[in-house]
Design a protein around this motif. Structure first.
Motif, PDB file in Angstrom:
ATOM      1  N   GLN A 169      35.470  40.702  33.360  1.00 37.33           N
ATOM      2  CA  GLN A 169      35.118  40.838  34.766  1.00 37.33           C
ATOM      3  C   GLN A 169      35.297  42.262  35.260  1.00 37.33           C
ATOM      4  O   GLN A 169      34.495  42.761  36.049  1.00 37.33           O
TER       5      GLN A 169
ATOM      6  N   ILE B 259      32.485  44.610  37.071  1.00 38.01           N
ATOM      7  CA  ILE B 259      32.561  45.261  38.378  1.00 38.01           C
ATOM      8  C   ILE B 259      32.589  46.777  38.234  1.00 38.01           C
ATOM      9  O   ILE B 259      31.958  47.503  39.005  1.00 38.01           O
TER      10      ILE B 259
ATOM     11  N   GLY C 219      35.100  34.761  45.936  1.00 41.78           N
ATOM     12  CA  GLY C 219      34.249  35.666  45.173  1.00 41.78           C
ATOM     13  C   GLY C 219      33.099  36.210  46.003  1.00 41.78           C
ATOM     14  O   GLY C 219      32.721  37.378  45.872  1.00 41.78           O
TER      15      GLY C 219
ATOM     16  N   SER D 248      34.440  38.914  48.286  1.00 40.58           N
ATOM     17  CA  SER D 248      34.705  40.130  47.525  1.00 40.58           C
ATOM     18  C   SER D 248      33.412  40.867  47.192  1.00 40.58           C
ATOM     19  O   SER D 248      33.341  42.100  47.297  1.00 40.58           O
ATOM     20  N   SER D 249      32.378  40.131  46.803  1.00 32.76           N
ATOM     21  CA  SER D 249      31.121  40.766  46.418  1.00 32.76           C
ATOM     22  C   SER D 249      30.441  41.440  47.607  1.00 32.76           C
ATOM     23  O   SER D 249      29.960  42.577  47.493  1.00 32.76           O
TER      24      SER D 249
ATOM     25  N   ARG E 184      32.499  44.514  48.498  1.00 37.33           N
ATOM     26  CA  ARG E 184      32.339  45.564  47.495  1.00 37.33           C
ATOM     27  C   ARG E 184      31.006  46.284  47.679  1.00 37.33           C
ATOM     28  O   ARG E 184      30.918  47.506  47.554  1.00 37.33           O
TER      29      ARG E 184
ATOM     30  N   GLY F 107      42.518  45.344  36.406  1.00 36.93           N
ATOM     31  CA  GLY F 107      41.870  44.145  35.883  1.00 36.93           C
ATOM     32  C   GLY F 107      42.555  43.503  34.697  1.00 36.93           C
ATOM     33  O   GLY F 107      42.981  42.346  34.762  1.00 36.93           O
TER      34      GLY F 107
ATOM     35  N   MET G  96      40.725  45.130  44.269  1.00 40.19           N
ATOM     36  CA  MET G  96      39.626  44.302  43.786  1.00 40.19           C
ATOM     37  C   MET G  96      39.843  43.884  42.336  1.00 40.19           C
ATOM     38  O   MET G  96      39.499  42.771  41.935  1.00 40.19           O
TER      39      MET G  96
ATOM     40  N   SER H  28      39.888  40.036  40.882  1.00 38.40           N
ATOM     41  CA  SER H  28      38.740  39.578  40.104  1.00 38.40           C
ATOM     42  C   SER H  28      39.133  38.772  38.877  1.00 38.40           C
ATOM     43  O   SER H  28      38.551  37.717  38.596  1.00 38.40           O
TER      44      SER H  28
ATOM     45  N   ASN I 103      40.680  35.272  39.744  1.00 39.14           N
ATOM     46  CA  ASN I 103      39.654  34.434  40.367  1.00 39.14           C
ATOM     47  C   ASN I 103      38.684  33.882  39.332  1.00 39.14           C
ATOM     48  O   ASN I 103      38.342  32.696  39.355  1.00 39.14           O
ATOM     49  N   THR I 104      38.243  34.729  38.404  1.00 40.34           N
ATOM     50  CA  THR I 104      37.315  34.271  37.363  1.00 40.34           C
ATOM     51  C   THR I 104      37.960  33.202  36.501  1.00 40.34           C
ATOM     52  O   THR I 104      37.328  32.198  36.141  1.00 40.34           O
TER      53      THR I 104
ATOM     54  N   LEU J 198      28.053  36.225  43.085  1.00 36.90           N
ATOM     55  CA  LEU J 198      28.359  37.652  43.014  1.00 36.90           C
ATOM     56  C   LEU J 198      27.120  38.503  43.251  1.00 36.90           C
ATOM     57  O   LEU J 198      27.162  39.487  43.995  1.00 36.90           O
TER      58      LEU J 198
END
Length: 631
Positions: A175, A179, A311, A314-315, A318, A363, A416, A420, A423-424, A447
């Motif tokens: 992920q 991103i 999500g 966030s998308s 972002r 991440g 972020m 991420s 969440n994924t 997303l």
């Protein structure tokens, strides 16, 4: 989850022979790392391509000899910008469902092929002007279709390959690459456009070829398939509805009549309302058909539904950060610090690298931590850190000190990244094994849709913010430099979207606004001052900051919604239908003429409803997944 089917192709396995030296059988302890590296490459090239044209648009339009700011050409600009994202968003759920039905690795491999062919075709545009733009848009849409195949199945393939206690780490790396690619695309596109605009598309070709060959030779079908028929009514209503909705939102930024935006345009309203209605019809269809594209009952799963809502927030946020900071740098900060307008696209990408570094730092770490301590605190905390970053971007002056800007961008990227990965993992672990492809598709749709929505939402908010103060400021500034009053008023009352797009594309906004009027060549007009690097940035700084307040406060509010959603989504540790009973590895005698083992047939039987009973109510089987025993 595994069907233990032995692949009949020669050379597979961990034999020490030359043919099998660099290939791993599915039971090899390192196979999951092969999956991680290949799917991470796939996600990286897809997301780099989703943003690579943003910075390189000026070079691309110069290459096909087309002025994107001329009347009638703005549609070319919008479709070249969003065609890839729109195709990916609309089709990713369908390809996730096809992966569940026919094999996730198979659809993933087809995606690499389609992506690579489109990259080759795009880089050999034979036309100029509008024809050249249409060629690029069409092949970018096809490339987006290939990207949808990759995005729909990458997370599901990873989830199949990794045991539950390592999924957060694996999905986190994947992920973060996804991103980070969206921001790396800005730098890569800007750098390559300085050399040759076609190189923006050439760069995908070698990675596509390598990824295609590698995935075909190395990846195996180990996920559970759910045979069934294709849900054509669901596919049509979903695709047309989402396309109409996202197109309407995007076209809302264009002026209509006497309004600075197009939200009152009947066509925009028809697209948005019609899209929502068709998506409602899609939901109704999915409750009636025997084999739905997406099981709406998954939305009753609190972890799945709330994590996808987070999500989306966030998308969208972002996307707002990406587009608004690019305009900020290109239209104001970089010219004030000695950069020509033409060079600002490349340097804007470079100056935004702290965001990518923050992603890369957070991440994998957050994925590793979520495997051990759960996702709730990390995901919620990541949203709160990002919300603080948006607020701090309002606090600093428009002509900021870069040191503070670096820290804020790094912090926003770190937040972020914190969110991420966990969440994924929650999304992918909260669905039955046989529906992971569809779940991955839903996640990919959300997303990609978020990025498309961010164009319409944040550009509109910025236009509304600018329209309050820019006309008066611009008119007064033009008169002070000798521009006749009637021309100054005419230019000042033009919709602010023209100035925004000019700055976004690396054009000198004042030259674009005044050039058609001929005022720059009139006696008494200080043309050198008006088209210099200082006039427009100083002029727009105040109105732009007013727009930034609206934009970033909205983004911060979205981050708070995401934080609340992540908190109530929980850790996602209960995994329904995730672990299947362990069975002995298939022997050669157990493999039929099609290469399918007895266990594969049993899995297919179970998916058709005549199998042994479902998992226990707590979501676990009595026995452990075979891969778990490796650890």
């Amino acid at each position: 989850m595994s069907d233990s089917r032995t692949d009949s192709r020669p050379g597979l396995g961990d034999s020490p022979t030359r043919a099998g030296r660099f290939r791993f059988d599915r039971e090899h302890p390192n196979y999951k790392w092969v999956v991680l590296s290949n799917t991470t490459l796939g996600m990286l090239v897809v997301t780099i391509n989703s943003s690579i044209v943003i910075i390189s648009l000026p070079a691309i339009f110069r290459g096909i000899d087309l002025n994107p700011l001329a009347p009638g050409n703005v549609s070319y600009l919008l479709w070249l910008l969003m065609g890839f994202m729109l195709a990916s968003a609309v089709l990713v759920v369908m390809f996730g469902r096809l992966g569940d039905m026919y094999g996730r690795v198979r659809i993933y491999n087809y995606g690499f092929v389609a992506f690579t062919i489109a990259a080759i075709a795009t880089s050999f545009d034979p036309f100029q002007h509008g024809g050249g733009a249409i060629w690029l848009i069409a092949w970018r849409v096809i490339q987006g279709i290939g990207g949808a195949m990759l995005m729909a199945n990458a997370a599901a393939i990873l989830t199949d390959a990794f045991p539950a206690e390592q999924r957060g780490m694996a999905l986190g790396i994947n992920q973060v690459a996804s991103i980070a690619g969206q921001f790396l695309g800005l730098v890569v596109g800007g750098a390559l456009a300085e050399w040759d605009w076609r190189a923006v598309f050439w760069v995908s070709v070698p990675f596509g070829v390598i990824g295609t060959i590698w995935s075909y030779r190395s990846l195996h079908e180990i996920g559970r398939r759910t045979p069934g028929s294709l849900d054509v009514p669901g596919i049509v209503t979903f695709a047309v509805g989402l396309t109409a909705l996202l197109t309407g939102i995007t076209y809302g930024i264009q002026p209509y009549g006497g309004s600075t935006t197009g939200w009152s345009n009947p066509w925009v309203l028809a697209g948005i309302i019609g899209g929502i209605v068709l998506l409602g019809v899609f939901c109704l269809v999915e409750t009636k058909v025997a084999q739905p594209m997406f099981q709406l009952t998954l939305l009753r799963n609190r972890a799945f539904a709330l994590s996808n809502l987070a999500g989306l927030m966030s998308s969208v946020g972002r996307g707002g950060l990406q587009f608004m900071v690019v305009i900020w740098l290109q239209g104001i900060w970089l010219p004030l610090h000695g950069f020509s307008f033409e060079s600002t696209p490349l340097w804007a990408g470079i100056y935004m690298l702290p965001t990518t570094i923050g992603f890369l730092a957070a991440g994998p770490l957050s994925g590793w931590l979520s495997d051990r301590y759960g996702a709730r605190w990390l995901a919620t905390g990541g949203f709160l850190v990002t919300a603080a970053g948006f607020v701090l971007l309002i606090v600093i002056p428009v002509d900021f000190q870069y040191g503070w800007f670096v820290l804020i961008l790094f912090g926003a990227g770190f937040g972020m990244g914190m969110f991420s990965s966990p969440n994924t993992a929650v999304v992918m672990s909260s669905v039955p094994a046989g529906q992971r492809g569809a779940a991955s598709g839903v996640r990919g749709t959300i997303l990609n849709s978020g990025l498309a929505i961010s164009i319409g939402v944040f550009f509109s908010l910025m236009i509304i913010g600018l329209s309050r103060t820019l006309p008066g400021t611009l008119g007064s500034g033009l008169r002070d430099q000798g521009v006749p009053g009637h021309i100054a008023d005419q230019v000042a009352n033009l919709p602010p979207v023209g100035s925004l797009f000019a700055a976004f594309l690396g054009y000198n906004p004042i030259k674009e606004l005044l050039g058609p009027t001929g005022a720059l060549n009139q006696p008494g007009v200080h043309g050198d001052v008006l088209t210099g690097q200082q006039f427009f940035p100083h002029l727009i700084s105040g109105p732009f900051h007013s727009g930034l307040v609206v934009v970033f406060l909205t983004a911060a509010a979205m981050m708070l919604v995401g934080a609340v959603s992540s908190w109530f989504a929980g850790d996602g540790r209960a995994v329904p239908d995730d672990l299947v009973p362990a069975t002995a590895p298939a022997t050669p005698a157990a493999v039929n003429t099609n290469g399918a083992s007895a266990e594969s047939a049993a899995v297919a039987t179970e998916s058709n409803g005549s199998a042994p009973a479902d998992p226990t109510t707590d979501g676990h089987h009595a026995q452990t997944h075979p891969q778990t025993q490796e650890h």
